[in-house]
Write an enzyme that holds these catalytic residues in place. Structure first.
Site, short mmCIF file in Angstrom:
data_model
loop_
_atom_site.label_atom_id
_atom_site.label_comp_id
_atom_site.label_asym_id
_atom_site.label_seq_id
_atom_site.Cartn_x
_atom_site.Cartn_y
_atom_site.Cartn_z
N TYR A 156 13.91 31.03 5.33
CA TYR A 156 12.34 31.86 5.93
C TYR A 156 12.74 32.39 7.49
O TYR A 156 13.25 31.72 8.59
CB TYR A 156 11.51 30.91 5.81
N ARG A 174 0.97 -11.33 6.83
CA ARG A 174 0.69 -9.25 6.06
C ARG A 174 2.35 -8.68 6.61
O ARG A 174 1.87 -7.05 7.19
CB ARG A 174 -0.64 -8.59 6.69
N ASP A 207 11.51 23.43 -1.66
CA ASP A 207 11.44 22.98 -2.53
C ASP A 207 13.44 22.23 -2.09
O ASP A 207 13.65 22.03 -2.83
CB ASP A 207 11.54 23.44 -4.49
N HIS A 256 -5.96 -8.06 12.70
CA HIS A 256 -4.78 -6.88 13.02
C HIS A 256 -4.64 -6.29 14.69
O HIS A 256 -5.56 -6.37 15.57
CB HIS A 256 -5.37 -6.02 12.35
N ARG A 261 -10.99 -1.59 14.47
CA ARG A 261 -11.09 -0.43 13.20
C ARG A 261 -11.76 -0.49 12.49
O ARG A 261 -13.09 -0.49 12.08
CB ARG A 261 -9.20 -0.14 12.66
N LYS A 319 0.38 -1.21 0.44
CA LYS A 319 -0.24 -0.05 -0.01
C LYS A 319 0.90 1.38 -0.06
O LYS A 319 1.66 1.00 0.38
CB LYS A 319 -0.78 -0.21 0.91
N CYS A 321 12.59 24.88 3.29
CA CYS A 321 11.29 24.99 2.57
C CYS A 321 10.91 24.17 1.53
O CYS A 321 11.32 23.20 1.43
CB CYS A 321 12.04 26.53 1.07
#
Ligand SMILES: *Cc1c(COP(=O)(O)O)cnc(C)c1O
Length: 723
Positions: A616, A570, A665, A511, A483, A389, A663
Site C-alpha cells: 500500500y 504478583r 492480514d 502497587h 490508580r 490477565k 497490511c
C-alpha cells in the site's frame, strides 16, 4: 535410501587412512628397519594426508552451497574452536617444555598462533583457517581458474622455500625473501603458500566437476599411480641432492592430489560419519598419546620396546588414537541423540504447523521452568500469584493457568471479572483475584465463581458490602500510583472496610509505579511507597486489626526491591520469560525462558525489478532486482503496523527485513538473501529459528512499545499451538 548411498564414502574412508599417515609422519615407524622406506612412507606418501584434508574441506565448502561466504564463516568458526581446544589441551605440554620461559614470548606466541601452531602439529588449524579464507577470496574475486593459478603460484613460492630451498638459496633476492619470511613463519608450509591451492582445487572440482570428477576410474588410477611414481622419484632425488629444507611440498603433489581426489570421489556409499569424527580427533590427540605411551614406559615399567621400536610405538599410538577417536564419536552421537529427544518437540511443532496460517507457539516446558525459577527466588513464606490477565499476556490464558496449576501454582490474578469466570469455566482452581474494578451489580457472579475482588476505594467497598452477600476481597492501598486503592490518610476507612459485615478481607496490597526504573528519584519514590505502605500496615496493626495476606511486588518490584513479610509476588511478564523492554532496570537476573513464539507462513514468492514498489501507498521501492515473499500475518493479528519497513522476520533461520506497509492480514519481506525461500516455509516473527532468534523485547523496542502491550494485543485470529 538411494540418496544415502550416494554420499562420499571414498572421502570418508580416506580420512581415516590420512590420519594414520599423519601419525606415521610423527613417529617414523620404519626408521629402524629401512631409512629409505620410511622416507617414502612418511615424507612422500604421507604428504598426501594434509592436502587431502584441505581439498575435502575446499570441496564441501563449494559443493551445492547456496551461501559460500556464510558456509566458509561457519567452517572457520569451527576450526577456531577446535584450535582453541587443542591449544588448551597441549598447554601443559607447552609449560613442561619450557615454552613460557621463552625470552621473546609475545612475538613467538603471535607467530606460533598465526602460522606454526603452539605445538608442532597444530599448525594445521591456522593453515586451514587462512587457507579457507584466502581461497574463498580468490575464488569469489577471480573465479576458479584464475584462483587456481594464483594459488598454484603461491604454492610454487612455497616449495622454493621447502623441498627446493637449495635452489632459492643460490639466488640472492630469493634468499633475502625467504630469510625474512622464515623470521615470521618457520616454514612455507602454512596457510598462505601451502593450503590455498588445495582448497581451490577441492572447490573447483565441486563446482565444475571438471575432468577428475568425470574421468573414468581407470584413467584416474593411472594418473594417480604415475603421479605417485614421479613424486617418489622427485622426493628421493631431492633428498639425495641435499637441497631440501623441509619435505612437505613437491611439484608432483598437485597432480597426485588431483587424481587421488578424483579416484576417491568414485567411491560412493553410505556416509561414514564415524570416520570423519575419528580422523579429526586422531589428528588432534596423537601427539598427546605419544607422550602418554612414553610416560607409561618410564613411570609404570611398560615394555621399553614400545619406545625403542618405532613400529611398536606406532601401532600403540595408532590404536589408542583410533580408540579415542571412536570414543569421541560415540560421545558425540549420544549427545546428538539426546538433542534429538529435544527435537521431538520440534517435530510436534512442525506437525502442529501444517495448515496453519499464523499462530502463537507456546512452550509448556519453559513456562513451568519460569514458575520454578521464580518460586525458588522467593523468600520462604511467600508464594507466586500468577498474573494471567489479558489471556496471560497473550501467552495462552486459561491453558497457561492450568499448566501452572500442574506446576503447583495455587493463586492467580486477572484484571476483570469476565476473565476470572473464563478461568473457572476452564477448570482453573485455587484463588483468583480480580485486580480491576467490578460493578457491584455483578457481585453475585463473584460469589458464584468463587472469585476474590479488589476493593478499589471506599465507595466501592460500601457498594460491594451493600449487596448483602459475603464476598472475599483484597483491599488495595494507593501509595502513590494514584490508580486504585484507598488513600494513605484513610486508615479510619480502612478499619471500617476491614470490619464490614459482608466483606471478608483476605488480603491487602499496593502497587509500585516505577519499580522498573533505575533513575535515583524513581528508586527513592519506590522505596517511599514501600515505606508508606508498611507504616499504613503498622497503623492498622496498632488498631488491633490482625493483618490478612500482604502483597506489594509485581515482576520488577520483585527483582529490584526487597519486601519482607509478603505473602505473594504478583508476577506477570516474567512468567512469559520476557522483559517489558530492553531498557528495564533489573537488579537481579533470573534464568527465564521465552514462552511465546509468533509464526506465520510464506504464501507466495516473486521477483520484482528495480523501480517497482511493494504494498500500500508504494512506500517501498526496489533499487535492484529483489525477491519478495508474502507472509500470512498482519496488524489484524496484532503484529504492529508501526513495524512497516522496520520489522525483521526469520525465514530458514535467517533474518530478512519487512518491506512496505504492513497490511491487515499480510506483510511482505525481502528474501533476496534467502533465495531458496518457497511457499509453505515458516516465517518467525518472534522466537527462534535455527541459530537465529528474534526476541520479543527487540520487536517491542522497534515498535516503540513494551512487550506487555505487544503480547496482549496479539489477535484472536492467531491459533495457539502448545509444544
Ligand atoms: C498487571 C499487574 C501486575 C503484574 O505486573 P507484571 O509487571 O507484569 O508482573 C501486578 N499487579 C497489578 C496490580 C497489576 O495490575
Amino acid at each position: 535410501m538411494m540418496r544415502r548411498n550416494r554420499a562420499y564414502a571414498g572421502l570418508d574412508r580416506f580420512r581415516l587412512l590420512a590420519a594414520f599417515l599423519v601419525i606415521a609422519i610423527h613417529i617414523s615407524p620404519l626408521e629402524t628397519i629401512n631409512g629409505t622406506g620410511d622416507f617414502i612412507l612418511t615424507r612422500i606418501i604421507g604428504r598426501t594426508a594434509v592436502p587431502f584434508f584441505f581439498m575435502t574441506s575446499g570441496f564441501f565448502l563449494e559443493k551445492d552451497v547456496l551461501d559460500p561466504a556464510g558456509k566458509r564463516k561457519e567452517f572457520v568458526k569451527k576450526l577456531l574452536m577446535l584450535y582453541g581446544i587443542s591449544i588448551l589441551l597441549y598447554l601443559p605440554l607447552n609449560v613442561y617444555m619450557g615454552y613460557f620461559r621463552e625470552t621473546l614470548l609475545l612475538p613467538v606466541l603471535l607467530k606460533d598462533l598465526l602460522f606454526n601452531g603452539t605445538l608442532y602439529h597444530l599448525w594445521y588449524f591456522p593453515a586451514a583457517v587462512i587457507g579457507a579464507i584466502l581461497s574463498g577470496v580468490l575464488i569469489r574475486r577471480f573465479g576458479y581458474r584464475k584462483a587456481f593459478l594464483a594459488a598454484a603460484g603461491l604454492y610454487a613460492a612455497g616449495f622454493l622455500g621447502d623441498s627446493y630451498f637449495g635452489i632459492a638459496q643460490r639466488v640472492p633476492v630469493l634468499r633475502l625473501f625467504y630469510e625474512n619470511l622464515f623470521a615470521v613463519s618457520d616454514y612455507t608450509r602454512n596457510g598462505i603458500f601451502y593450503a590455498p591451492v588445495f582448497f581451490v582445487m577441492g572447490g573447483w572440482i565441486a563446482a565444475e566437476g571438471p575432468k577428475a570428477g568425470q574421468k573414468q576410474t581407470a584413467s584416474c588410477l593411472a594418473g594417480f599411480l604415475a603421479g605417485m611414481a614421479l613424486m617418489t622419484a622427485e622426493g628421493l632425488l631431492l633428498r639425495n641432492s641435499g637441497i631440501m629444507r623441509h619435505d612437505s611440498m613437491y611439484l608432483f603433489l598437485l597432480p597426485v592430489m588431483y587424481f587421488l581426489f578424483g579416484l576417491l570421489l568414485k567411491i560412493r556409499g553410505p556416509r561414514q560419519s564415524w570416520a570423519r569424527d575419528a580422523s579429526m580427533i586422531m589428528y588432534i590427540v596423537h601427539p598427546a598419546l605419544i607422550v602418554a605411551v612414553r610416560a607409561a614406559v618410564k613411570l609404570f615399567s611398560f615394555p621399553s620396546a614400545l619406545v625403542t621400536q618405532p613400529l611398536l610405538l606406532y601401532a600403540a599410538v595408532a590404536v589408542l588414537s583410533l580408540g579415542t577417536g571412536l570414543f569421541c564419536h560415540v560421545l558425540k552421537t549420544r549427545i546428538r541423540r539426546r538433542q534429538r529427544g529435544r527435537n521431538r518437540k520440534q517435530c510436534l511443532r512442525r506437525r502442529a504447523q501444517t495448515g496453519l496460517r499464523a499462530w502463537k507457539e507456546l512452550d509448556r516446558e519453559n513456562l513451568r521452568h519460569n514458575v520454578r525459577v521464580l518460586e525458588r527466588a522467593m523468600p520462604p513464606g511467600c508464594s507466586l500469584m500468577a498474573v494471567v490477565k489479558a489471556e496471560a499476556y497473550g501467552c495462552g490464558g486459561a491453558q497457561a493457568a492450568r499448566c501452572m496449576m500442574q506446576a503447583g501454582v495455587r493463586t492467580f490474578a486477572v484484571a476483570a471479572l469476565d476473565e476470572g469466570i473464563q478461568l473457572r469455566k476452564q477448570e482453573v482452581r485455587g484463588e483468583i483475584l480480580v485486580l480491576g474494578y467490578t460493578h457491584p451489580d455483578r457481585a453475585g457472579e463473584l460469589r458464584r465463581y468463587d472469585l476474590t475482588q479488589t476493593v478499589c476505594d471506599y465507595e466501592h467497598a460500601r457498594a460491594l458490602n451493600a449487596g448483602g452477600r459475603t464476598l472475599k476481597v483484597h483491599l488495595a492501598v494507593d501509595t502513590g500510583m494514584h490508580r486504585l486503592g484507598i488513600g494513605l490518610q484513610e486508615a479510619d476507612r480502612a478499619e471500617e472496610i476491614l470490619g464490614m459485615k459482608h466483606l471478608r478481607v483476605t488480603g491487602i496490597f499496593t502497587h509500585l509505579s516505577a519499580a522498573d526504573s533505575e533513575v535515583p528519584e524513581d528508586r527513592a519514590f519506590t522505596e517511599e511507597q514501600i515505606r508508606r505502605f508498611s507504616l499504613f500496615l503498622d497503623e492498622l496493626f496498632r488498631r488491633g486489626i490482625s493483618l490478612p495476606a500482604v502483597h506489594i511486588q509485581s515482576s520488577y518490584g520483585f527483582l529490584n526491591y526487597p519486601a519482607e513479610g509478603c505473602s505473594y509476588v504478583r508476577a506477570g511478564i516474567l512468567l512469559c520469560g520476557a522483559d517489558s523492554s530492553d531498557r528495564i532496570y533489573k537488579a537481579r537476573k533470573l534464568d527465564l525462558r521465552p514462552v511465546l513464539s509468533l509464526r506465520a507462513k510464506v504464501a507466495s514468492v516473486r521477483t520484482i525489478g528495480p523501480g517497482e514498489s511493494v504494498g500500500y501507498n508504494r512506500t517501498y521501492q526496489a533499487e535492484s532486482r529483489r525477491r519478495i515473499a508474502v507472509v500470512t500475518i498482519g496488524y489484524g493479528d496484532g503484529y504492529p503496523r508501526s513495524l512497516s519497513g522496520a520489522g525483521t522476520v526469520l525465514i530458514r533461520g535467517r533474518r530478512v527485513p519487512v518491506i512496505g506497509r504492513i497490511c491487515m492480514d499480510q506483510l511482505m519481506v525481502d528474501v533476496s538473501a534467502v533465495p531458496e525461500t518457497e511457499p509453505g516455509d515458516t516465517a518467525t516473527l518472534i522466537g527462534r529459528d535455527g541459530r537465529e532468534e528474534i526476541r520479543a523485547e527487540e520487536v517491542a523496542g522497534e515498535a516503540e512499545t513494551i512487550v506487555n502491550e505487544l503480547f496482549s494485543r496479539l489477535g484472536r485470529r492467531l491459533r495457539q499451538v502448545w509444544v
